[in-house]
Design a protein around this motif. Structure first.
Motif, PDB file in Angstrom:
ATOM      1  N   THR A 126      85.688 -50.044  19.592  1.00 17.00           N
ATOM      2  CA  THR A 126      85.370 -48.785  19.585  1.00 17.00           C
ATOM      3  C   THR A 126      83.936 -48.323  20.093  1.00 17.00           C
ATOM      4  O   THR A 126      84.041 -47.350  20.812  1.00 17.00           O
ATOM      5  CB  THR A 126      85.314 -48.574  17.980  1.00 17.00           C
ATOM      6  OG1 THR A 126      86.511 -48.907  17.278  1.00 17.00           O
ATOM      7  CG2 THR A 126      85.138 -46.944  17.592  1.00 17.00           C
ATOM      8  N   LEU A 127      83.048 -49.226  20.091  1.00 21.31           N
ATOM      9  CA  LEU A 127      81.768 -49.004  20.683  1.00 21.31           C
ATOM     10  C   LEU A 127      82.014 -49.048  22.130  1.00 21.31           C
ATOM     11  O   LEU A 127      81.304 -48.067  22.920  1.00 21.31           O
ATOM     12  CB  LEU A 127      80.621 -49.804  20.227  1.00 21.31           C
ATOM     13  CG  LEU A 127      80.445 -49.811  19.019  1.00 21.31           C
ATOM     14  CD1 LEU A 127      79.279 -50.967  18.459  1.00 21.31           C
ATOM     15  CD2 LEU A 127      79.577 -48.518  18.420  1.00 21.31           C
ATOM     16  N   GLN A 128      82.703 -49.875  22.673  1.00 24.06           N
ATOM     17  CA  GLN A 128      82.758 -49.881  24.105  1.00 24.06           C
ATOM     18  C   GLN A 128      83.532 -48.529  24.916  1.00 24.06           C
ATOM     19  O   GLN A 128      83.031 -48.138  25.776  1.00 24.06           O
ATOM     20  CB  GLN A 128      83.670 -51.158  24.518  1.00 24.06           C
ATOM     21  CG  GLN A 128      83.952 -51.355  26.062  1.00 24.06           C
ATOM     22  CD  GLN A 128      84.723 -52.496  26.406  1.00 24.06           C
ATOM     23  OE1 GLN A 128      85.359 -53.137  25.472  1.00 24.06           O
ATOM     24  NE2 GLN A 128      84.499 -53.084  27.660  1.00 24.06           N
ATOM     25  N   VAL A 129      84.695 -48.160  23.984  1.00 21.44           N
ATOM     26  CA  VAL A 129      85.232 -47.097  24.396  1.00 21.44           C
ATOM     27  C   VAL A 129      84.269 -45.909  24.510  1.00 21.44           C
ATOM     28  O   VAL A 129      84.371 -44.817  25.428  1.00 21.44           O
ATOM     29  CB  VAL A 129      86.366 -46.693  23.674  1.00 21.44           C
ATOM     30  CG1 VAL A 129      87.144 -45.432  23.777  1.00 21.44           C
ATOM     31  CG2 VAL A 129      87.495 -47.574  23.662  1.00 21.44           C
ATOM     32  N   LYS A 130      83.244 -45.838  23.621  1.00 23.84           N
ATOM     33  CA  LYS A 130      82.417 -44.782  23.444  1.00 23.84           C
ATOM     34  C   LYS A 130      81.257 -44.848  24.503  1.00 23.84           C
ATOM     35  O   LYS A 130      80.332 -44.003  24.701  1.00 23.84           O
ATOM     36  CB  LYS A 130      81.862 -44.491  22.158  1.00 23.84           C
ATOM     37  CG  LYS A 130      83.035 -44.053  21.142  1.00 23.84           C
ATOM     38  CD  LYS A 130      83.176 -42.601  21.273  1.00 23.84           C
ATOM     39  CE  LYS A 130      84.123 -42.170  20.147  1.00 23.84           C
ATOM     40  NZ  LYS A 130      84.407 -40.717  20.463  1.00 23.84           N
ATOM     41  N   GLY A 131      81.177 -45.851  25.379  1.00 22.35           N
ATOM     42  CA  GLY A 131      79.874 -46.363  26.165  1.00 22.35           C
ATOM     43  C   GLY A 131      78.681 -46.735  25.607  1.00 22.35           C
ATOM     44  O   GLY A 131      77.773 -46.747  26.115  1.00 22.35           O
ATOM     45  N   ILE A 132      78.755 -47.334  24.305  1.00 24.21           N
ATOM     46  CA  ILE A 132      77.825 -47.593  23.427  1.00 24.21           C
ATOM     47  C   ILE A 132      77.458 -49.221  23.582  1.00 24.21           C
ATOM     48  O   ILE A 132      78.538 -50.162  23.792  1.00 24.21           O
ATOM     49  CB  ILE A 132      78.045 -47.311  21.988  1.00 24.21           C
ATOM     50  CG1 ILE A 132      78.178 -46.282  21.886  1.00 24.21           C
ATOM     51  CG2 ILE A 132      76.824 -48.006  21.432  1.00 24.21           C
ATOM     52  CD1 ILE A 132      78.625 -45.545  20.519  1.00 24.21           C
ATOM     53  N   GLN A 133      76.503 -49.814  24.148  1.00 24.07           N
ATOM     54  CA  GLN A 133      76.059 -51.183  24.295  1.00 24.07           C
ATOM     55  C   GLN A 133      75.948 -52.002  22.995  1.00 24.07           C
ATOM     56  O   GLN A 133      74.800 -51.592  22.050  1.00 24.07           O
ATOM     57  CB  GLN A 133      74.714 -51.303  25.240  1.00 24.07           C
ATOM     58  CG  GLN A 133      75.096 -50.837  26.383  1.00 24.07           C
ATOM     59  CD  GLN A 133      74.059 -51.025  27.793  1.00 24.07           C
ATOM     60  OE1 GLN A 133      73.984 -51.745  28.214  1.00 24.07           O
ATOM     61  NE2 GLN A 133      72.859 -50.322  27.073  1.00 24.07           N
ATOM     62  N   ALA A 134      76.758 -52.880  22.283  1.00 24.81           N
ATOM     63  CA  ALA A 134      76.667 -53.181  20.975  1.00 24.81           C
ATOM     64  C   ALA A 134      75.356 -54.054  20.975  1.00 24.81           C
ATOM     65  O   ALA A 134      74.882 -54.090  20.083  1.00 24.81           O
ATOM     66  CB  ALA A 134      77.933 -53.892  20.867  1.00 24.81           C
TER      67      ALA A 134
END
Length: 545
Positions: free
Chosen positions: A372-380
């Protein structure tokens, strides 16, 4: 060797007893005789008498009086009474004084033989128990640190797991030891503290828990020792064999200890009871108890044993992560947290939650969040790289409670950043603020993206959509605006101004300044300071006129 004394005032009765039984055949090495209590006492004073075969009624004193004296001075002697009278009061007094048996004259020799053999068996059992008891006391008192190191070497298999190697190691360290000794191991794990405590307080409470274990599991159960294993773990070695009564008593002591940990030390303690084993078998038993603890993810306190039904993951259905993903994207914190908690509770209640099923669940949840974070462009890795997150994930597989803490933390942080992304103005404002605060540093596009946990390309798209500029262009313009103001309004050197806005290379600063402003820094300063002087001159002329 076993020595027996016959005491009877009738010589013919004594001779009959001497000749009627094959004493050497049943293990009696020496046979003594006395005809009154005083003669018997003299023999006791000069010889070791294991079994006393005594008439009750004698002219110079009764056998009961003699037994009372023997009990006071030679308590390990076993006594068998002989009498002509089937008097209940005699029998009662004899038993109260500790007589092993009570035989009526005339005595069948077979019955007498069985009674003496029974006494010999009891003597042998008492001798072995006394030997074990003495060894148990030595274990507690004799060089505690050396003894503890001896046991940790056994558990870690630095001493090989065979009886000869263990005995040799004990002899080399001058530790009293018998290869016949057996112990029931109890593995103790302080799984959590019920409140936040400092490292110093934790050490103090660990010491208090250890003393409680010594009191309730070692001292109250008479013999044994306690081995510290580090990491909040102890191993109690309780002397003796396993049987139903002993196991019930040990479990009751463990339950009292677990309750004491909760009530007095803020500790969630679990105890795992093993089977009785000799020293060379203890490493294998200890490994089984550690596996039992590792597989216990449902309960932070309790008493368990190797014979309890073990949890199985068979039939344990995974949750619907697609539905949970929707809750995450929609920022439904409370609903997501409740769903995770209910899933773990149901698994524990059904006995289906173990280390493997918990590990699989945590990994699936993490995968859902990361995607879900990847889809939003967020670096986990940036979002969860802080110290608190690192501590929580490290502890997450200790128990279901620790897993719940980590997954709640993970969900909350993910929901927070997703909400910010969905409000792009909020993210852009954060980026602008970060740039303003760090204009004097050599920051890159990647540094700026990391500050809001986003992928640089994804952040650039959001930023350009909102401002019409790429992040790099915005950063450049912000720097050059400050540089222009400093050139016109101060006497700072050009190199100092370059350093103030994050340019270590003066030539690079001059090139970028001229590219945007059409003049190099010196030309810009000269032109604008001259323009300012002319403006001030005109204003002064107007004021005079």
């Amino acid at each position: 060797m076993c020595q027996l004394l016959i005491v009877d005032d009738e010589r013919i009765a004594v001779e009959g007893l001497k000749s009627g039984v094959d004493w050497s055949g049943i293990g009696i090495t020496r046979l003594f005789e006395a005809y009154d209590p005083e003669q018997a006492k003299d023999i006791f004073r000069n010889e070791t008498i294991d079994i006393l075969l005594c008439d009750i009624e004698m002219p110079q004193g009764t056998g009961l009086e003699l037994l009372k004296w023997v009990r006071q001075h030679y308590p390990r002697t076993e006594t068998i009474f002989l009498t002509c009278h089937a008097d209940f009061q005699y029998a009662k007094q004899a038993m109260q004084l500790g007589s092993l048996d009570y035989l009526l004259k005339p005595i069948p020799y077979l019955e007498l033989t069985e009674a003496v053999q029974k006494a010999m068996r009891k003597l042998d059992q008492d001798n072995r128990l006394n030997e074990f008891s003495q060894y148990g006391k030595y274990w507690v008192k004799h060089q505690p640190l050396i003894v503890e190191k001896f046991w940790t070497d056994i558990l870690n298999q630095s001493i090989p797991g065979d009886a000869a190697a263990v005995k040799k190691a004990a002899e080399e360290r001058n530790i009293p030891f018998s290869r016949e000794l057996t112990f029931v191991p109890v593995f103790i794990h302080i799984r959590r503290w019920d409140k936040e405590i400092s490292l110093r307080d934790e050490k103090v409470l660990e010491y208090a828990v250890r003393k409680s274990a010594e009191e309730l599991l070692v001292n109250d159960l008479e013999n044994g020792l306690l081995v510290s294993l580090g990491g909040g773990c102890l191993l109690a070695l309780v002397s003796g064999e396993s049987d139903v009564a002993a196991e019930d008593r040990l479990r009751e002591a463990c339950e009292k200890f677990v309750d004491a940990g909760r009530d007095f030390f803020y500790a969630g303690v679990s105890c795992y009871i093993g089977d009785s084993a000799q020293a060379h078998q203890m490493a294998v038993m200890y490994a089984r108890l550690r596996r039992l603890d590792a597989n216990n993810v449902a309960y932070d306190r309790g008493v368990f044993s190797l014979h309890d039904p073990q949890a199985s993951g068979i039939g344990h259905l995974p949750p619907d992560m697609s539905m949970w993903s929707v809750l995450l994207k929609e920022a439904k914190r409370a609903e997501l947290s409740k769903a995770v908690e209910e899933y773990l509770k149901q698994g524990a209640a059904s006995g289906q939650l173990n280390f493997d099923t918990l590990s699989q669940f945590v990994q699936d949840f993490q995968q859902m969040v990361y995607y879900t974070l990847q889809v939003k462009g967020i670096q986990a890795h940036q979002l969860f790289g802080d110290r608190r997150s690192t501590e929580l994930i490290a502890a997450s597989m200790r128990s279901a409670a620790d897993s719940l803490n980590w997954l709640r933390h993970m969900g909350d942080k993910a929901i927070g950043i997703i909400a910010d992304i969905d409000q792009s103005q909020s993210v852009v404002d954060k980026v602008k603020a970060y740039i303003r605060e760090n204009l004097d540093k050599d920051i890159s596009r990647e540094d700026i993206a990391n500050s809001v946990y986003l992928n640089p390309d994804y952040l650039t798209r959001i930023f350009k959509k909102e401002t019409g500029l790429s992040i790099s262009d915005y950063l450049l313009h912000q720097r050059l605006e400050i540089a222009a103001g400093l050139l016109v309004n101060t006497e700072m050197s050009v190199s100092s101004i370059a350093g103030k806005i994050g340019y270590a290379n003066f030539s690079h600063f001059s090139r970028m300044f001229k590219k945007v402003m059409q003049l190099n820094p010196v030309e810009y300063r000269s032109k604008h300071q001259a323009d300012h002087a002319a403006d001030r001159s005109r204003e002064s002329g107007r004021e005079k006129s």
